[in-house]
Scaffold this motif. Structure first.
Motif, PDB file in Angstrom:
ATOM      1  N   HIS A 101     -14.461 -12.130 -17.627  1.00 40.54           N
ATOM      2  CA  HIS A 101     -13.509 -11.229 -18.288  1.00 40.54           C
ATOM      3  C   HIS A 101     -13.977 -10.850 -19.690  1.00 40.54           C
ATOM      4  CE1 HIS A 101     -11.595 -14.506 -20.685  1.00 40.54           C
ATOM      5  NE2 HIS A 101     -11.720 -15.253 -19.594  1.00 40.54           N
ATOM      6  N   ASP A 130     -14.718 -18.855 -24.128  1.00 41.86           N
ATOM      7  CA  ASP A 130     -13.801 -18.202 -23.165  1.00 41.86           C
ATOM      8  C   ASP A 130     -13.699 -16.722 -23.465  1.00 41.86           C
ATOM      9  OD1 ASP A 130     -11.918 -17.747 -21.243  1.00 41.86           O
ATOM     10  OD2 ASP A 130     -10.248 -18.543 -22.387  1.00 41.86           O
ATOM     11  N   MET A 131     -14.607 -15.892 -22.921  1.00 46.21           N
ATOM     12  CA  MET A 131     -15.769 -16.332 -22.210  1.00 46.21           C
ATOM     13  C   MET A 131     -16.990 -15.475 -22.500  1.00 46.21           C
ATOM     14  SD  MET A 131     -14.796 -14.976 -18.380  1.00 46.21           S
ATOM     15  CE  MET A 131     -15.967 -15.952 -17.567  1.00 46.21           C
ATOM     16  N   GLU A 164      -7.893 -10.441 -17.671  1.00 45.75           N
ATOM     17  CA  GLU A 164      -7.762 -11.793 -17.098  1.00 45.75           C
ATOM     18  C   GLU A 164      -6.784 -12.651 -17.876  1.00 45.75           C
ATOM     19  OE1 GLU A 164      -8.296 -15.921 -16.112  1.00 45.75           O
ATOM     20  OE2 GLU A 164      -8.629 -15.070 -18.092  1.00 45.75           O
ATOM     21  N   GLU A 165      -6.794 -12.497 -19.196  1.00 45.11           N
ATOM     22  CA  GLU A 165      -5.977 -13.378 -20.027  1.00 45.11           C
ATOM     23  C   GLU A 165      -4.478 -13.141 -19.873  1.00 45.11           C
ATOM     24  OE1 GLU A 165      -6.980 -15.960 -21.196  1.00 45.11           O
ATOM     25  OE2 GLU A 165      -9.030 -15.835 -21.957  1.00 45.11           O
ATOM     26  N   GLU A 189     -15.946 -18.825 -16.250  1.00 39.58           N
ATOM     27  CA  GLU A 189     -15.035 -19.482 -17.193  1.00 39.58           C
ATOM     28  C   GLU A 189     -15.759 -20.691 -17.784  1.00 39.58           C
ATOM     29  OE1 GLU A 189     -12.220 -18.603 -18.302  1.00 39.58           O
ATOM     30  OE2 GLU A 189     -11.575 -17.043 -16.905  1.00 39.58           O
TER      31      GLU A 189
HETATM   32 ZN   LIG Z   1     -11.185 -17.290 -19.640  1.00 37.04          ZN
END
Ligand SMILES: [Zn+2]
Length: 409
Positions: A101, A130-131, A164-165, A189
């Motif tokens: 992501h 991250d990431m 994604e978050e 990740e």
């Molecule tokens: Zn992540």
């Protein structure tokens, strides 16, 4: 390790300074999920490198906006950055899906935007593990793998998503569609600080409750009002009491707001909450409990509660296909002299999405780091190289065993 292999992956150590410089550059571009310009800037920088180093097809894909409920029940739309998709050899025997992501959890006005060294080996910065570190691990591993003749056995798709978050609400459909067309998934990740991989992962759902009451003057006509905040307090208490009732299920009320001023009975209130599940059957149980609580609140005269949301990610459990893949990863790691284990986590990621879509995947192939989602986030900087070596070895092993890992699609 044989000489051919070591001649391929040993030289990666020389890339350490360049990788570190790239990481600092990427981390210092703010790419909070709701900062689409920043997400796109990171996406474009990486796209140039992916295309240059990997000679692959590239598509930049627009996604539907992220939708959030306001206190009055209306929907607010946030634009998102683009999703970047790269493809190579779609006709090769084994098809791998690699994902990562572009977004981070740090808002554009947060005080945490810069990197700094904690010691010679540890870099603190937004998204370093991250990431953004993981994205560089992925790129480096693919570039190294592409120099080997075995690469012809493997086709791959890379997806870099912008959301994604927040649970991948807008990229979930594309992830599921792509998952169905591949044999295995590799997600970047961060690994746990001691190098362990995540095994089982909990599922997750985000929900919003909106309550409409009746406004009235607090002094003159208090008896005519129906207090939305008080009704919401009762709803929240009931929802919170679900904690501890069913093994592995947790409920967290994370946001609440409502009302305008103290001299008015408030007619609007909103809360947002997250539920984590251990097994898929928990989802049905939770839905039932929520429906019961919703009905109880709606029995109050003059109060109307509406509930929105769903389980965006189902739990990821380790079936035989996952265990076989994890075994391969730990064999590769042992070859590099790094013993590897995995442990269950309450966190979830796109690994949940891919496994729900039927794609076995290992989802912590990124850098080693910790304190993620806080301003203490750090990366163990040498892991950029060691993890790229591990991923290269995994790719090479999968290429050699291409027939074994093909699944009927
Ligand atoms: Zn992540």
């Amino acid at each position: 390790m044989n000489t051919r292999l070591s001649s391929l992956i040993q030289p990666l150590t020389q890339q350490q300074p360049a990788l570190t410089a790239s990481l600092i550059e990427l981390a210092q571009i703010n790419s909070h999920t709701l900062n689409p310009a920043g997400v796109d800037q990171v996406g474009q920088l990486l796209s140039q490198r992916f295309c240059q180093q990997l000679d692959c097809d590239h598509q930049q894909i627009s996604l539907p906006p992220y939708q959030l409920y306001r206190t009055d029940g209306s929907v607010m739309e946030h634009p998102l950055g683009h999703l970047q998709l790269f493809k190579k050899r779609p006709d090769a025997p084994l098809q791998l899906l690699l994902t990562g992501h572009l977004d981070t959890v740090f808002p554009v006005d947060s005080g945490f935007q810069q990197c700094r060294w904690l010691d010679d080996y540890t870099l603190n910065g937004p998204g370093v593990s991250d990431m953004k570190g993981g994205l560089l691990v992925m790129l480096t591993a693919l570039s190294t793998f592409e120099q080997s003749p075995q690469a012809q056995q493997v086709g791959w798709t890379v997806i870099l998503n912008p959301d994604e978050e927040i649970g991948s609400p807008s990229s979930a459909a594309l992830l599921a569609e792509q998952a169905a067309q591949h044999d295995l998934g590799m997600i970047y990740e961060p690994a746990l600080p001691d190098g362990q991989l995540a095994g089982e992962r909990k599922g997750s759902g985000n929900f919003t409750a909106i309550i409409q009451g009746v406004a009235a003057h607090a002094g003159r006509e208090h008896h005519l009002g129906r207090n939305a905040i008080c009704a919401m307090a009762e709803f929240i208490t009931s929802v919170d009491q679900l904690n501890g009732v069913r093994e592995g299920v947790t409920v967290n009320v994370g946001v609440m707001d409502g009302g305008m001023t103290t001299n008015q009975v408030p007619d609007q209130a909103r809360c947002r909450f997250n539920i984590r599940t251990r097994i898929t059957a928990d989802e049905h149980w939770c839905q039932q409990k929520l429906t019961e609580i919703e009905a109880k609140i709606n029995q109050k005269e003059g109060i109307s509660l509406s509930l929105h949301g769903h389980f965006g990610r189902s739990p990821k459990s380790l079936d035989t296909a996952h265990l076989a893949l994890y075994q391969l990863v730990s064999t590769c790691s042992a070859q590099l002299g790094i013993p590897l284990q995995w442990q269950a986590t309450g966190g979830c990621c796109d690994g949940n999405n891919l496994s729900t879509a039927g794609l076995p995947n290992v989802d912590t192939l990124g850098a080693l780091g910790g304190n993620i989602h806080s301003d203490k986030e750090f990366i163990n900087i040498s892991s950029l190289v060691t993890r790229a070596q591990l991923s290269t070895l995994i790719l090479l092993t999968l290429a050699e065993q291409a027939e074994r890992w093909r699944r009927t699609r």
